[in-house]
Design a protein around this motif. Structure first.
Motif, PDB file in Angstrom:
ATOM      1  N   GLY A 380       0.798  -1.222   0.000  1.00 19.78           N
ATOM      2  CA  GLY A 380       0.000   0.000   0.000  1.00 19.78           C
ATOM      3  C   GLY A 380       0.831   1.272   0.000  1.00 19.78           C
ATOM      4  N   LYS A 381       1.878   1.283   0.786  1.00 17.57           N
ATOM      5  CA  LYS A 381       2.698   2.489   0.902  1.00 17.57           C
ATOM      6  C   LYS A 381       3.334   2.839  -0.450  1.00 17.57           C
ATOM      7  CE  LYS A 381       6.374   4.383   3.854  1.00 17.57           C
ATOM      8  NZ  LYS A 381       7.549   4.409   2.956  1.00 17.57           N
ATOM      9  N   THR A 382       3.886   1.818  -1.114  1.00 12.32           N
ATOM     10  CA  THR A 382       4.506   2.051  -2.419  1.00 12.32           C
ATOM     11  C   THR A 382       3.466   2.566  -3.415  1.00 12.32           C
ATOM     12  OG1 THR A 382       5.934   0.177  -1.921  1.00 12.32           O
ATOM     13  CG2 THR A 382       5.927   0.954  -4.200  1.00 12.32           C
ATOM     14  N   CYS A 403      -2.686  -3.655   1.424  1.00 12.18           N
ATOM     15  CA  CYS A 403      -2.700  -2.553   2.392  1.00 12.18           C
ATOM     16  C   CYS A 403      -2.315  -3.092   3.766  1.00 12.18           C
ATOM     17  CB  CYS A 403      -4.099  -1.948   2.470  1.00 12.18           C
ATOM     18  SG  CYS A 403      -4.729  -1.419   0.870  1.00 12.18           S
ATOM     19  N   LYS A 404      -1.614  -2.244   4.524  1.00 14.38           N
ATOM     20  CA  LYS A 404      -1.179  -2.754   5.823  1.00 14.38           C
ATOM     21  C   LYS A 404      -2.336  -2.794   6.829  1.00 14.38           C
ATOM     22  CE  LYS A 404       0.730   1.278   8.120  1.00 14.38           C
ATOM     23  NZ  LYS A 404       1.692   2.277   7.820  1.00 14.38           N
ATOM     24  N   ASN A 405      -3.351  -1.929   6.656  1.00 15.36           N
ATOM     25  CA  ASN A 405      -4.514  -1.943   7.552  1.00 15.36           C
ATOM     26  C   ASN A 405      -5.681  -1.179   6.903  1.00 15.36           C
ATOM     27  OD1 ASN A 405      -3.799   0.761   7.782  1.00 15.36           O
ATOM     28  ND2 ASN A 405      -2.627   0.406   9.674  1.00 15.36           N
ATOM     29  N   ASN A 406      -6.789  -1.113   7.633  1.00 18.34           N
ATOM     30  CA  ASN A 406      -7.984  -0.440   7.102  1.00 18.34           C
ATOM     31  C   ASN A 406      -7.728   1.026   6.816  1.00 18.34           C
ATOM     32  OD1 ASN A 406      -9.331  -2.799   7.347  1.00 18.34           O
ATOM     33  ND2 ASN A 406     -10.454  -2.245   9.219  1.00 18.34           N
ATOM     34  N   GLU A 407      -6.905   1.644   7.649  1.00 13.43           N
ATOM     35  CA  GLU A 407      -6.649   3.069   7.479  1.00 13.43           C
ATOM     36  C   GLU A 407      -5.927   3.327   6.154  1.00 13.43           C
ATOM     37  OE1 GLU A 407      -4.469   4.650  10.813  1.00 13.43           O
ATOM     38  OE2 GLU A 407      -4.216   6.541   9.707  1.00 13.43           O
ATOM     39  N   GLU A 408      -4.959   2.489   5.853  1.00  6.93           N
ATOM     40  CA  GLU A 408      -4.249   2.665   4.585  1.00  6.93           C
ATOM     41  C   GLU A 408      -5.179   2.402   3.407  1.00  6.93           C
ATOM     42  OE1 GLU A 408       0.214   1.814   3.855  1.00  6.93           O
ATOM     43  OE2 GLU A 408      -0.832   0.031   3.130  1.00  6.93           O
ATOM     44  N   LEU A 409      -6.046   1.414   3.564  1.00  6.17           N
ATOM     45  CA  LEU A 409      -7.041   1.128   2.529  1.00  6.17           C
ATOM     46  C   LEU A 409      -7.891   2.371   2.255  1.00  6.17           C
ATOM     47  CD1 LEU A 409      -8.766  -0.854   0.760  1.00  6.17           C
ATOM     48  CD2 LEU A 409     -10.004  -1.458   2.846  1.00  6.17           C
ATOM     49  N   LEU A 410      -8.346   2.994   3.324  1.00  2.00           N
ATOM     50  CA  LEU A 410      -9.194   4.190   3.208  1.00  2.00           C
ATOM     51  C   LEU A 410      -8.428   5.343   2.558  1.00  2.00           C
ATOM     52  CD1 LEU A 410     -12.049   5.080   3.982  1.00  2.00           C
ATOM     53  CD2 LEU A 410     -11.137   5.849   6.176  1.00  2.00           C
ATOM     54  N   THR A 411      -7.175   5.510   2.949  1.00  3.97           N
ATOM     55  CA  THR A 411      -6.354   6.579   2.358  1.00  3.97           C
ATOM     56  C   THR A 411      -6.215   6.376   0.854  1.00  3.97           C
ATOM     57  OG1 THR A 411      -5.116   6.627   4.423  1.00  3.97           O
ATOM     58  CG2 THR A 411      -4.132   7.772   2.555  1.00  3.97           C
ATOM     59  N   ILE A 412      -5.986   5.123   0.466  1.00  2.00           N
ATOM     60  CA  ILE A 412      -5.827   4.836  -0.971  1.00  2.00           C
ATOM     61  C   ILE A 412      -7.123   5.166  -1.716  1.00  2.00           C
ATOM     62  CG2 ILE A 412      -5.557   2.963  -2.651  1.00  2.00           C
ATOM     63  CD1 ILE A 412      -3.451   1.757  -0.742  1.00  2.00           C
ATOM     64  N   ILE A 413      -8.252   4.739  -1.174  1.00  2.39           N
ATOM     65  CA  ILE A 413      -9.527   4.993  -1.856  1.00  2.39           C
ATOM     66  C   ILE A 413      -9.774   6.491  -1.987  1.00  2.39           C
ATOM     67  CG2 ILE A 413     -12.041   4.741  -1.681  1.00  2.39           C
ATOM     68  CD1 ILE A 413     -11.520   1.992  -0.375  1.00  2.39           C
ATOM     69  N   ASN A 414      -9.509   7.219  -0.921  1.00  2.89           N
ATOM     70  CA  ASN A 414      -9.738   8.671  -0.972  1.00  2.89           C
ATOM     71  C   ASN A 414      -8.846   9.368  -1.990  1.00  2.89           C
ATOM     72  OD1 ASN A 414     -11.902   9.364   0.764  1.00  2.89           O
ATOM     73  ND2 ASN A 414     -10.619   8.870   2.530  1.00  2.89           N
ATOM     74  N   LYS A 415      -7.703   8.771  -2.301  1.00  6.99           N
ATOM     75  CA  LYS A 415      -6.789   9.403  -3.263  1.00  6.99           C
ATOM     76  C   LYS A 415      -7.014   8.953  -4.699  1.00  6.99           C
ATOM     77  CE  LYS A 415      -2.528  10.490  -2.892  1.00  6.99           C
ATOM     78  NZ  LYS A 415      -1.066  10.486  -2.693  1.00  6.99           N
ATOM     79  N   LEU A 416      -7.922   8.001  -4.911  1.00  2.20           N
ATOM     80  CA  LEU A 416      -8.150   7.495  -6.269  1.00  2.20           C
ATOM     81  C   LEU A 416      -8.752   8.575  -7.162  1.00  2.20           C
ATOM     82  CD1 LEU A 416      -9.750   3.964  -5.666  1.00  2.20           C
ATOM     83  CD2 LEU A 416      -7.496   4.433  -6.685  1.00  2.20           C
ATOM     84  N   ASP A 417      -8.395   8.543  -8.445  1.00  2.00           N
ATOM     85  CA  ASP A 417      -9.124   9.326  -9.441  1.00  2.00           C
ATOM     86  C   ASP A 417     -10.548   8.813  -9.537  1.00  2.00           C
ATOM     87  OD1 ASP A 417      -7.060  10.976 -10.205  1.00  2.00           O
ATOM     88  OD2 ASP A 417      -6.395   9.690 -11.859  1.00  2.00           O
TER      89      ASP A 417
END
Lengths: 527, 527
Positions: A380-382, A403-417
């Motif tokens: 997820g971080k990469t 993703c390392k956890n739910n929070e990272e999952l959420l961060t990724i979704i929020n940053k998606l186009d």
């Protein structure tokens, strides 16, 4: 049967000298036909005819437009197997796909015809006068949707029938009452000419004004640019790449009179797989996902290019199962050598990024334009730190983000186009624990799918095919389903207009017997 | 009561140092209050708050949003006469106009509240699954409208209540579920602050999340530009000049993620007067037209700036009668010295063109910001050849074009820019002889009026306030009436989503009891 000429209205014309040929991607050779590109004069003639036709066609009764659309469907069917053969030779798709897509195209045309006769799509809304209202009397106001004017359609590469010459954009624009000028997609001009001939035959049989439909040939950007900049063109439909769609959007926005562009563009259609689903149905979802990625050689707008899961044993197991499923599937042919080249380049660019590893890649020998389906993975971080990893690779390709956890999952979704679709794969009980994930995904997509795959776009009133930019250039509209017609119309009001001179949809006695809103009540009763 | 500060959410802030003052146009002096322009940090804070608030507010039930809108109406009324006095001191309008416009604003807020509780505006559309369909099962699909995100509202100069701080754009965006950031119109910042205080009070009383509403002060273009370019802003509403609206449209279109701008801009609202009407009711129409031109000092978006007739004795007589009526009317005050200066410049520029003659112009002594209503005339050929003659002059101004025949009339209509309204004044029997004229005018306007004047924009579902460019930047939407909400929403589909996790508007049992389309049938029954 294929002349290689442009349809300027019903006339086949080819005053130009530039020749273009299409390619048979299965055989990797040129097809036999020579196509003559439209000249600037021919382009202007087609637009002028469309503008003249608009003045007549916009006032045609619904039934007459419906008959026209149904006749196009009949004429396409009447082209028989020869049409399917040309389609296959220009797309590399198998005959079954050709038949299926023709069926979808026919269905779309008939669906818009039914919409016209049913009539509620017009959003006829009436507020009758209140002459004794104080302090001022209330006037009679009546509103309905009216067509914008000539529409230019840029067909897609991946649906040579359903999103091209007489596909969804053309069918919806003709239903709206707008003439259509098609820029024939350069990968399937022969298919386009045959379908155009069916439209022209249907137009003649139904006494549709000359110029309601034209079909133009051009390989570079000149044809498209001329059409979008033409002052008599009033709207644009496009299906294709982000670069192509954005270029047309920019041209249209910069005109002295800007015009709406509905561009359906890129999407990687994220799929989120939650822990309980991995726990209970990992193998089933691996098989479904593998099938979705490779459907139509991965050349669906809704192809899932991104899978998000939480790092761990279960996800590892899913990845192994997915690799196994992917390797079972025989590679298939892409639409064109250039699309295959773009697939290779895109795939290799992502494979070369730091932290990316290949999970599965078909390694057997394959024909020149066949695509080796490929699955990569990254943490997820990469993924978050490298925007290159979320670029669409058009074809059978997907990247799994651990993703390392739910929070990272959420961060990724929020940053998606913006995306056409988002999918959640979950056990029913766990879904309510992921409200924030669902909510974030809802905000980035046009359609949210539960326990399914995003490929497969039903043609129905409840379908949205569109989404936040860059999935489409205007998320307020859909490209699929009857509401696609709304891209080509505007609401229009008559104030105190004499009843007998109103369009029949707005007359007191409701002669079309359509559903209307009268003084805020939904009804099909007369006034 | 007026602090001169920005509302950043519910907080009054003024970290800036740039001071701005409004002008009392009746007295031609500065008003007493000092307003502090928002700093870049304050702008960013307002947008960030709006973005956070969106995540909560978008999921608020309809009733809660309706309560909020109704509470805004109550709080505006609770400001009492002091609000009306500030309005008058910043607009030059008389108290009767202030009361009338406040009434309209209250009505708009309540109308959107009613729309929310009625619920059919959501366009909830459901297609239930067909598991045994061949060759493939049909999935369950459910669609409704969802909000876009934070909206920036640029209020108008000419309606300090109804199209400004808590006017139609704000009310419709809040109804849609979008947070609103208002750029306070620089001519009535005091009025804006008072209305903003009402919105904030209503928000607190209804537990509306912090940041759903902010009100920012800025005199130049920096504030507006920052807001429109901000990546978290998702749509823009604007009422004003073509130059201003186009500048915002261009900024928004050139963003990495383009966003929709609904700009309601210029219009000269052509009125066509046909021969029999001149023959039979010349005097009546002269009086009505004079009243319409001078209403609100000619500062209505729908002010008729162009009258088209066929040259001859009857038109000459009408012109004389119009001159007589115009001269009876006492001039009134414009909104601002700069608007008065623009009126003078625009009027004098047109008066100085070849072939233009002045029919009537108030010649008595007038106060500094009062506008002398002016009527000019020109022949059709001159009008056609000189584009300067069709430029809008904002204020009590109109040009009468004497066409040599019906053909020239038609040519002029076809060449007109897009307009908010078109009016036909005719005897009922003659109208059907002018189908081509009506049809051409229909194609250039958003609303067609029979035997009336264009001023007076009813707030109802059948009203269209918008039209082909440059009347508005997107003719597919209206700025007035409940459908104005459609500017701030997008359709969204759920596929196979568990019933209990769907928004209530889409659940099987239809708990909101709203009208929906279920399997193509319009109904409010449960499934």
């Amino acid at each position: 049967m294929i002349t290689g000429k442009n349809y300027i209205g019903s006339q086949l014309k080819a005053a130009g000298t530039k020749i273009y040929k299409t390619i048979n991607p299965q055989l990797n050779i040129e097809n036999p036909w020579s196509f003559i590109e439209a000249t600037p004069e021919e382009i202007n003639e087609a637009v002028a005819l469309a503008n003249d036709a608009f003045k007549i066609y916009k006032n045609y009764p619904a039934q007459k437009k419906a008959d026209f659309l149904n006749a196009i469907a009949e004429e396409i069917l009447a082209l028989g197997d020869e049409l399917l053969e040309v389609y296959c030779s220009e797309s590399g798709y198998p005959k079954g796909r050709a038949e299926g897509e023709r069926g979808r195209t026919i269905f779309q045309l008939r669906t818009f015809a039914n919409m016209l006769t049913e009539g509620s799509w017009l959003e006829a809304t009436i507020d009758t006068s209140i002459p004794d209202r104080l302090p001022l009397p209330k006037d009679d106001l009546r509103k309905m949707l009216v067509p914008l004017g000539p529409v230019v359609v840029f067909g897609s590469s991946n649906f040579p029938f359903a999103f091209s010459t007489a596909g969804g954009d053309t069918a919806s624009a003709l239903a709206a009452g707008c003439p259509v000028i098609v820029k024939s997609h350069s990968m399937h001009i022969g298919t386009g000419e045959m379908v155009a001939s069916a439209v022209i035959k249907a137009a003649k049989k139904n006494n549709i004004p000359e110029g309601v439909f034209s079909n133009l040939i051009g390989s570079g950007v000149t044809l498209g640019t001329s059409l979008v900049k033409h002052p008599l063109v009033k709207a644009v439909g496009f299906t294709g790449s982000i670069n192509g769609g954005r270029a047309l959007f920019d041209l249209a926005s910069q005109r002295p009179e800007p015009i709406p562009v509905f561009a359906e563009m890129g999407s990687i259609n994220p799929v989120v797989i939650l822990p309980d689903a991995l726990e209970k149905n990992s193998k089933k979802w691996a098989a479904a996902y593998a099938g979705s990625i490779t459907l139509g050689t991965g050349q669906f707008c809704t192809n899932p290019g991104l899978l998000l899961g939480i790092k761990g044993e279960k996800l590892n197991q899913f990845i192994d199962q997915l690799a196994e499923e992917i390797e079972k599937i025989a590679p298939s042919c892409m639409l064109h050598p250039s699309i295959k080249a773009d697939f290779n380049n895109g795939k290799e660019k992502i494979q070369s990024q730091n932290g990316v590893s290949t999970v599965a890649e078909y390694k057997g020998e394959i024909a020149p334009n066949y695509a080796p389906q490929t699955i990569l993975t990254v943490d997820g971080k990469t993924f978050l730190e490298n925007p290159a990893l979320s670029h669409e690779v058009f074809g059978p390709f997907s990247i799994i983000v651990q993703c390392k956890n739910n929070e990272e999952l959420l961060t990724i979704i929020n940053k998606l186009d913006g995306q056409l679709t988002g999918t959640i794969i979950a056990e029913p009980m766990e879904l309510s624990n992921y409200n924030a994930v669902v909510d974030a995904l809802q905000n980035r997509v046009g359609r949210l799918i539960f326990n399914g795959v995003p490929t497969g776009v039903e043609v129905c009133a409840s379908m949205i095919h569109g989404g936040p930019y860059p999935a489409s250039s205007d998320s307020r509209f859909t490209a699929v389903g009857i509401h696609a017609v709304k891209r080509w119309v505007r609401p229009f009001s008559y104030q105190n207009w004499p009843d007998e001179l109103l369009p029949s949809a707005l007359q007191n006695k409701n002669p079309l017997n359509i559903t209307r809103t009268v003084n805020d009540i939904i009804t099909n009763k007369p006034i």
